[in-house]
Motif scaffolding. Structure first.
Motif, mmCIF file in Angstrom:
data_model
loop_
_atom_site.group_PDB
_atom_site.id
_atom_site.type_symbol
_atom_site.label_atom_id
_atom_site.label_comp_id
_atom_site.label_asym_id
_atom_site.label_seq_id
_atom_site.Cartn_x
_atom_site.Cartn_y
_atom_site.Cartn_z
ATOM 1 N N LEU A 1 -104.135 -24.458 40.390
ATOM 2 C CA LEU A 1 -104.760 -25.217 39.303
ATOM 3 C C LEU A 1 -103.844 -26.338 38.815
ATOM 4 O O LEU A 1 -104.271 -27.496 38.666
ATOM 5 C CB LEU A 1 -105.101 -24.278 38.141
ATOM 6 C CG LEU A 1 -106.353 -23.411 38.306
ATOM 7 C CD1 LEU A 1 -106.438 -22.383 37.194
ATOM 8 C CD2 LEU A 1 -107.606 -24.273 38.331
ATOM 9 N N LEU A 2 -102.577 -26.008 38.577
ATOM 10 C CA LEU A 2 -101.633 -27.024 38.096
ATOM 11 C C LEU A 2 -101.430 -28.119 39.134
ATOM 12 O O LEU A 2 -101.388 -29.312 38.808
ATOM 13 C CB LEU A 2 -100.296 -26.362 37.751
ATOM 14 C CG LEU A 2 -100.290 -25.428 36.533
ATOM 15 C CD1 LEU A 2 -98.916 -24.781 36.363
ATOM 16 C CD2 LEU A 2 -100.659 -26.201 35.265
ATOM 17 N N SER A 3 -101.309 -27.727 40.389
ATOM 18 C CA SER A 3 -101.101 -28.702 41.453
ATOM 19 C C SER A 3 -102.297 -29.655 41.573
ATOM 20 O O SER A 3 -102.127 -30.878 41.674
ATOM 21 C CB SER A 3 -100.865 -27.974 42.782
ATOM 22 O OG SER A 3 -100.817 -28.876 43.857
ATOM 23 N N SER A 4 -103.497 -29.103 41.544
ATOM 24 C CA SER A 4 -104.697 -29.923 41.695
ATOM 25 C C SER A 4 -104.874 -30.889 40.531
ATOM 26 O O SER A 4 -105.228 -32.061 40.730
ATOM 27 C CB SER A 4 -105.936 -29.026 41.822
ATOM 28 O OG SER A 4 -105.891 -28.300 43.023
ATOM 29 N N LEU A 5 -104.641 -30.421 39.325
ATOM 30 C CA LEU A 5 -104.794 -31.284 38.153
ATOM 31 C C LEU A 5 -103.793 -32.430 38.181
ATOM 32 O O LEU A 5 -104.127 -33.584 37.858
ATOM 33 C CB LEU A 5 -104.633 -30.458 36.872
ATOM 34 C CG LEU A 5 -105.764 -29.467 36.571
ATOM 35 C CD1 LEU A 5 -105.406 -28.606 35.367
ATOM 36 C CD2 LEU A 5 -107.068 -30.209 36.314
ATOM 37 N N LYS A 6 -102.571 -32.140 38.576
ATOM 38 C CA LYS A 6 -101.539 -33.176 38.618
ATOM 39 C C LYS A 6 -101.855 -34.234 39.674
ATOM 40 O O LYS A 6 -101.818 -35.435 39.414
ATOM 41 C CB LYS A 6 -100.174 -32.528 38.908
ATOM 42 C CG LYS A 6 -98.997 -33.501 38.850
ATOM 43 C CD LYS A 6 -97.711 -32.817 39.321
ATOM 44 C CE LYS A 6 -97.408 -31.582 38.498
ATOM 45 N NZ LYS A 6 -96.136 -30.922 38.925
ATOM 46 N N ILE A 7 -102.194 -33.781 40.874
ATOM 47 C CA ILE A 7 -102.451 -34.717 41.979
ATOM 48 C C ILE A 7 -103.678 -35.575 41.698
ATOM 49 O O ILE A 7 -103.666 -36.800 41.872
ATOM 50 C CB ILE A 7 -102.634 -33.939 43.296
ATOM 51 C CG1 ILE A 7 -101.310 -33.298 43.721
ATOM 52 C CG2 ILE A 7 -103.153 -34.849 44.401
ATOM 53 C CD1 ILE A 7 -101.427 -32.349 44.887
ATOM 54 N N SER A 8 -104.769 -34.949 41.237
ATOM 55 C CA SER A 8 -106.007 -35.698 41.005
ATOM 56 C C SER A 8 -105.873 -36.683 39.857
ATOM 57 O O SER A 8 -106.479 -37.763 39.885
ATOM 58 C CB SER A 8 -107.174 -34.737 40.751
ATOM 59 O OG SER A 8 -106.903 -33.891 39.655
ATOM 60 N N SER A 9 -105.077 -36.362 38.845
ATOM 61 C CA SER A 9 -104.888 -37.283 37.709
ATOM 62 C C SER A 9 -104.212 -38.573 38.158
ATOM 63 O O SER A 9 -104.641 -39.685 37.797
ATOM 64 C CB SER A 9 -104.056 -36.609 36.612
ATOM 65 O OG SER A 9 -104.728 -35.492 36.083
ATOM 66 N N VAL A 10 -103.153 -38.440 38.938
ATOM 67 C CA VAL A 10 -102.431 -39.625 39.411
ATOM 68 C C VAL A 10 -103.306 -40.453 40.350
ATOM 69 O O VAL A 10 -103.417 -41.677 40.236
ATOM 70 C CB VAL A 10 -101.121 -39.215 40.124
ATOM 71 C CG1 VAL A 10 -100.443 -40.427 40.743
ATOM 72 C CG2 VAL A 10 -100.177 -38.522 39.141
ATOM 73 N N ALA A 11 -103.966 -39.776 41.286
ATOM 74 C CA ALA A 11 -104.796 -40.489 42.260
ATOM 75 C C ALA A 11 -105.981 -41.174 41.590
ATOM 76 O O ALA A 11 -106.391 -42.266 41.996
ATOM 77 C CB ALA A 11 -105.286 -39.516 43.330
ATOM 78 N N MET A 12 -106.537 -40.565 40.547
ATOM 79 C CA MET A 12 -107.677 -41.164 39.865
ATOM 80 C C MET A 12 -107.281 -42.449 39.151
ATOM 81 O O MET A 12 -108.057 -43.425 39.126
ATOM 82 C CB MET A 12 -108.270 -40.158 38.870
ATOM 83 C CG MET A 12 -109.564 -40.635 38.225
ATOM 84 S SD MET A 12 -110.820 -41.139 39.427
ATOM 85 C CE MET A 12 -111.017 -39.629 40.342
ATOM 86 N N LEU A 13 -106.105 -42.490 38.574
ATOM 87 C CA LEU A 13 -105.628 -43.717 37.941
ATOM 88 C C LEU A 13 -105.531 -44.857 38.951
ATOM 89 O O LEU A 13 -105.879 -46.005 38.654
ATOM 90 C CB LEU A 13 -104.269 -43.473 37.276
ATOM 91 C CG LEU A 13 -104.279 -42.601 36.017
ATOM 92 C CD1 LEU A 13 -102.848 -42.338 35.554
ATOM 93 C CD2 LEU A 13 -105.086 -43.269 34.902
ATOM 94 N N ILE A 14 -105.080 -44.533 40.152
ATOM 95 C CA ILE A 14 -104.969 -45.550 41.204
ATOM 96 C C ILE A 14 -106.363 -46.046 41.607
ATOM 97 O O ILE A 14 -106.591 -47.251 41.783
ATOM 98 C CB ILE A 14 -104.219 -44.986 42.422
ATOM 99 C CG1 ILE A 14 -102.780 -44.620 42.024
ATOM 100 C CG2 ILE A 14 -104.224 -45.980 43.575
ATOM 101 C CD1 ILE A 14 -102.007 -43.890 43.117
ATOM 102 N N ALA A 15 -107.320 -45.121 41.752
ATOM 103 C CA ALA A 15 -108.683 -45.494 42.141
ATOM 104 C C ALA A 15 -109.338 -46.379 41.090
ATOM 105 O O ALA A 15 -110.004 -47.376 41.416
ATOM 106 C CB ALA A 15 -109.521 -44.236 42.371
#
Length: 448
Positions: free
Chosen positions: A92-106
């Protein structure tokens, strides 16, 4: 016969599938109302621009999630069956961290492209906010569906917020106002935010007390699976939303709006596929990883029975009512009723194929799934380039249907070979011929 029907209805799996389908049908009805009202409260070009940017935002949401939504479905079920809360916290922690950063880029990429095109800054801001909230709702729905319920996951993702938007559009229609795309996208974003907050609260309550527990990671497994899930999700989003963007680019905004309306109506069968996926994603992985083959087989059989009934009735509805359904969007939509019929044949074929894609991904065979979806996108793109200049928007529909049918056949063959499972409605013929056979379900190793 009546006793058999009653017994069929009373089965827990039947009720679960039927309830999920009813939720999807309700969501689809609201989506139909939303888009038809939007078409009547906007100019033809305005609706086409709205449909195109909505498609762009949907694709960007999937890109920004980098496969984490499917990763969570895959591993949350496995860790729940194995009673491994430390790994649950870790994923859960890993997914939230990765998706948050990638979403900002998108989102930054969307804003940059829109700015270079010279689009209105309010539209850029609205699309960016919608992309972020939509991605959060997509991720939250996967977690809520696994940990809370299908209603909390899918209801907040597709149903409840649409009620708010439909009521808003009715007020606009009766007030004789004309909306612009930025206004409607903003209202949709606000309504979806309410659902996202409800999901967050429900998930927080459903999770075991993980605060005092140290998180454990299986980074190599997560990374490998996430990559394949991400590519598959992007290709699936392209299958669903790239069409409208291409029609907008190759023809004009008004035609893009017509194709968007027809494709949303044809999604009556895609809703069935999504309902089966939602139900299967909650029930099948736990049966699969606990090696309960008998219940796994029983679940698939009942899903096939419900699917066959829905496909036949849905095709009759579309064949008879296509012009009338499109007319609800506006008089100029009804003339393209053959576009709707052709698209509906493709989505019906996909629904009849059953949840092959979900089974492959949720059982560790996502690597074999990706090339099929990639080939589907490639075939559709080539078909668009060849058929649209010749047949116009009908050529786009023919290309979409042909590629979807071929991909469905390929996925079912792959599913039978890799897992020993036939997820299509064809399984009913084998069950009627022999009640004694069972599936030899094969579990992929963790490195696949």
């Amino acid at each position: 016969m009546i006793a058999s029907i009653v017994q069929f209805i009373q089965r827990d799996v039947t009720r679960g599938v039927a309830g999920t389908i009813l939720l999807k049908v309700g969501s689809g009805a609201l989506a139909f109302a939303l888009f038809s009202l939007a078409a009547r409260t906007m100019s033809p070009d305005g609706f086409g621009i709205f449909a195109t940017w909505l498609s762009v935002a949907q694709i960007a949401s999937v890109v920004g999630l980098v496969g984490q939504e499917m990763l969570l479905v895959r591993f949350l079920n496995e860790y729940q069956v194995g009673d491994q809360p430390d790994l649950t916290k870790g994923v859960l922690l890993s997914s939230l961290k990765i998706s948050s950063v990638a979403m900002l880029i998108a989102i930054a990429a969307i804003a940059l492209v829109a700015n270079l095109r010279g689009d209105w800054w309010l539209l850029i801001l609205a699309v960016s906010a919608y992309t972020a909230v939509n991605a959060g709702l997509m991720l939250g729905s996967q977690i809520a569906r696994s940990l809370v319920s299908i209603l909390m996951g899918e209801g907040n993702r597709e149903f409840f917020w649409r009620v708010i938007v439909v009521l808003f559009l009715l007020a606009v229609l009766f007030g004789h106002r004309q909306l612009d795309p930025a206004e409607l996208i903003t209202v949709m974003t606000i309504a979806m935010s309410v659902g996202l907050v409800a999901q967050i609260i429900a998930i927080a309550r459903a999770l075991p007390n993980l605060r005092s527990m140290s998180a454990r990671s299986e980074t190599s497994r997560w990374r490998s699976s996430a990559l394949h899930f991400w590519v598959a999700s992007i290709l699936e989003a392209a299958n669903q939303y790239l069409d409208v963007i291409l029609v907008y680019w190759m023809l004009d905004p008004t035609t893009a709006g017509i194709y968007f309306a027809a494709s949303r109506l044809a999604n009556i069968f895609a809703m069935l596929s999504a309902a089966l996926y939602s139900f299967g994603a909650r029930r099948l992985p736990s049966l699969y990883f606990s090696k309960n083959h008998q219940e796994f087989e029983r679940t698939l059989q009942l899903m096939a029975e419900v699917t066959a009934l829905c496909v036949v009735s849905g095709l009759v509805l579309i064949w008879v009512g296509a012009p009338y359904l499109l007319n609800l969007f506006g008089p100029h939509f009804a003339a393209q009723h053959w576009v709707l019929i052709v698209l509906a044949i493709g989505t019906a074929f996909q629904a009849a194929g059953g949840p092959a894609a979900a089974i492959l991904q949720l059982t560790g065979h996502e690597r074999q799934y990706v090339p099929v979806v990639a080939a589907n996108v490639a075939m559709r793109l080539v078909g668009f380039l060849v058929l649209i200049p010749w047949l116009g928007v009908l050529g786009a529909a023919i290309s979409a249907t042909a590629s979807l049918a071929l991909a469905t056949i390929a996925l079912n063959i792959l599913c039978r070979r890799r897992t020993g499972v036939d997820p299509s409605i064809l399984v009913l013929s084998r069950f009627s011929a022999s009640k004694s056979g069972t599936y030899a379900v094969r579990v992929a190793d963790s490195g696949d």
